[in-house]
Design an enzyme around this catalytic site. Structure first.
Site, PDB file in Angstrom:
ATOM      1  CB  SER A  31      -0.151  -8.300  -1.475  1.00  0.00           C
ATOM      2  OG  SER A  31      -1.200  -9.168  -0.866  1.00  0.00           O
ATOM      3  CE  LYS A  62      -4.378  -1.725   1.537  1.00  0.00           C
ATOM      4  NZ  LYS A  62      -4.346  -3.047   1.592  1.00  0.00           N
ATOM      5  CD  GLU A  85     -11.736   5.274   0.753  1.00  0.00           C
ATOM      6  OE1 GLU A  85     -11.022   4.529   0.510  1.00  0.00           O
ATOM      7  OE2 GLU A  85     -11.285   6.534   0.215  1.00  0.00           O
TER       8      GLU A  85
HETATM    9  C1  LIG Z   1      -5.037  -3.732   0.640  1.00  0.00           C
HETATM   10  C2  LIG Z   1      -4.617  -5.443   0.585  1.00  0.00           C
HETATM   11  C3  LIG Z   1      -4.964  -5.951  -0.524  1.00  0.00           C
HETATM   12  C4  LIG Z   1      -6.074  -5.667  -1.723  1.00  0.00           C
HETATM   13  O1  LIG Z   1      -5.904  -4.332  -2.157  1.00  0.00           O
HETATM   14  P1  LIG Z   1      -5.689  -4.418  -4.048  1.00  0.00           P
HETATM   15  O2  LIG Z   1      -5.712  -2.842  -4.169  1.00  0.00           O
HETATM   16  O3  LIG Z   1      -6.696  -5.167  -4.637  1.00  0.00           O
HETATM   17  O4  LIG Z   1      -4.270  -4.720  -4.130  1.00  0.00           O
HETATM   18  C5  LIG Z   1      -4.312  -7.118  -0.772  1.00  0.00           C
HETATM   19  N1  LIG Z   1      -3.241  -7.514   0.016  1.00  0.00           N
HETATM   20  C6  LIG Z   1      -2.879  -6.913   1.050  1.00  0.00           C
HETATM   21  C7  LIG Z   1      -1.979  -7.298   1.953  1.00  0.00           C
HETATM   22  C8  LIG Z   1      -3.489  -5.542   1.092  1.00  0.00           C
HETATM   23  O5  LIG Z   1      -3.051  -4.928   2.385  1.00  0.00           O
END
Ligand SMILES: *Cc1c(COP(=O)(O)O)cnc(C)c1O
Length: 403
Positions: free
Chosen positions: A381, A93, A115
């Protein structure tokens, strides 16, 4: 089609039929200014240098591309993990929040609003705002505030002004609508920091470009390690920012894309977050895109145990990649996701975020899709520390046996 559809006011930002600017006219000056400034600053060397410096020295980029040998053996192909869990804040993020905060600063704005549902994007916005000396205001549904006390505390520690949103069901989609309304009245000194590749143009494009640092790094790293491009990239997602960030530099290459959504409990619109499976195109938050909706075209809330996948819509470019067959839309259910967390922890010593564990679970349950000599990059992610309570509750309270 969604009956709440507003008229399309601006005609920019289409991916095939998806995207656009379905907003109140009051919002158009802010969107036009934002697009102009983004297109002006983003290509400039001085902006790039500042962004790269922040990503590297504040955020910790480049993140490693890790050959997960035990997991590879389990799946039966060569799997590399793109370690976005190691970016400061614990997920991808920050790439986006630093990029937009920097742009806001260049535009002479002194405040960010956004938000948040689970609170993770609120925290990432606060981190970027503080790093660049911008005030931060976060809108959050009242129900979400009750459900996410630790991220609310984190935001308080970072000095965020939190505005509870009571309208609607007190969840994310209501908070987004409220924030867009607020922005129309304060855009002179305030930037709305959109958290994913969603919303009216130019947000989806801007967020995707800030996040595509992930894919550019993957390209360099995989060429160095394997001497060529991967066969496939697997990413989880909701709005799609981590997935598009990984996919974009490979769109014109011979690389398969797997996008894994939250299946929730079962594949019906009342128990799922899988908008590509049980949703349809409609207008939400200023864009025409795939979204969960009922028969009357009203947006339906999404349901998954993974808070970060609880946005009812997919972004417009993802929707286009899906509709044109360039990207496979996949899903996995909550039960498989929790098992995947356990498996990853035991085999590789890595505790994934519940969102990330969707991509892991998909690979475990679909081994036959990945050939012995294929190289697959899983966009890892985020890390799972934030989800420990949910994970423990799942295994303890619900009598599913010991971890
Ligand atoms: C917020 C988040 C997501 C989902 O958001 P995308 O905009 O679809 O990437 C995926 N994985 C993690 C670890 C997150 O914090």
């Amino acid at each position: 089609m969604n009956k709440l559809v507003q008229v399309e006011v601006g005609g920019r930002g289409r991916y095939g039929e998806f995207g656009g600017q379905f907003v109140n006219e009051m919002l158009m000056p802010a969107l036009i200014q934002l697009e102009e400034k983004f297109e002006k600053h983003y290509p400039q060397t001085s902006f790039r240098k500042k962004f790269e410096n922040l990503l590297k020295n504040f955020g910790g980029r480049p993140t490693p591309l890790y050959h997960a040998e035990k997991f590879s053996e389990l799946i039966g192909c060569r799997v590399y993990l793109k370690r976005e869990d190691l970016l400061y804040g614990g997920s991808h993020k920050l790439n986006n929040t630093l990029g937009q905060a920097l742009l806001a600063q260049e535009m002479g704005k002194n405040r960010l609003i956004t938000e948040t549902a689970a609170g993770m994007h609120g925290v990432a916005t606060a981190i970027a705002g503080n790093a660049l000396e911008l005030d931060v205001g976060v809108f959050m549904g009242t129900r979400d505030i009750d459900r996410q006390p630790s991220n609310v505390k984190r935001m308080e520690l970072l000095g965020v002004e939190i505005t509870p949103v009571k309208i609607g069901r007190g969840v994310l989609k209501d908070a987004v609508s409220d924030t867009l309304r607020e922005w129309a009245s304060c855009s002179q000194d305030t930037h709305y920091l959109m958290g994913s590749t969603v919303g009216p143009h130019p947000f989806p494009e801007m967020v995707a470009r800030f996040q595509s640092v992930i894919g550019r790094e993957i390209k360099n790293q995989i060429i160095e390690k394997e001497g060529g491009l991967p066969d496939a990239i697997v990413a989880c997602g909701s709005g799609g920012s981590n997935a598009l960030g990984a996919f974009r530099p490979f769109i014109d290459e011979d690389v398969e894309f797997y996008f894994v959504e939250g299946g929730g409990k079962s594949l019906d619109a009342d128990n799922s977050a899988a908008a590509f499976q049980v949703g349809a195109p409609g207008v939400i938050h200023g864009a025409l895109t795939y979204t969960l909706q009922d028969e009357a075209g009203q947006i339906k809330p999404s349901k998954t145990r993974s808070a970060g996948l609880n946005y009812p819509a997919r972004g417009p470019q993802l929707s286009h990649l899906y509709e044109t067959g360039r990207m496979k839309a996949c899903y996995t259910f909550d039960d498989q996701v929790f098992e995947a967390v356990k498996m990853m922890a035991k085999t590789e010593g890595l505790i994934p975020a519940l969102e990330t564990a969707h991509a892991v679970a998909y690979m475990i349950d679909n081994k036959e899709k990945f050939g012995r000599y294929e190289t697959v990059v899983l966009n890892y992610s985020g890390r799972g520390d934030k989800d420990m309570d949910t994970i423990l509750r799942y295994f303890d309270d619900e009598n599913r046996g010991k971890i």
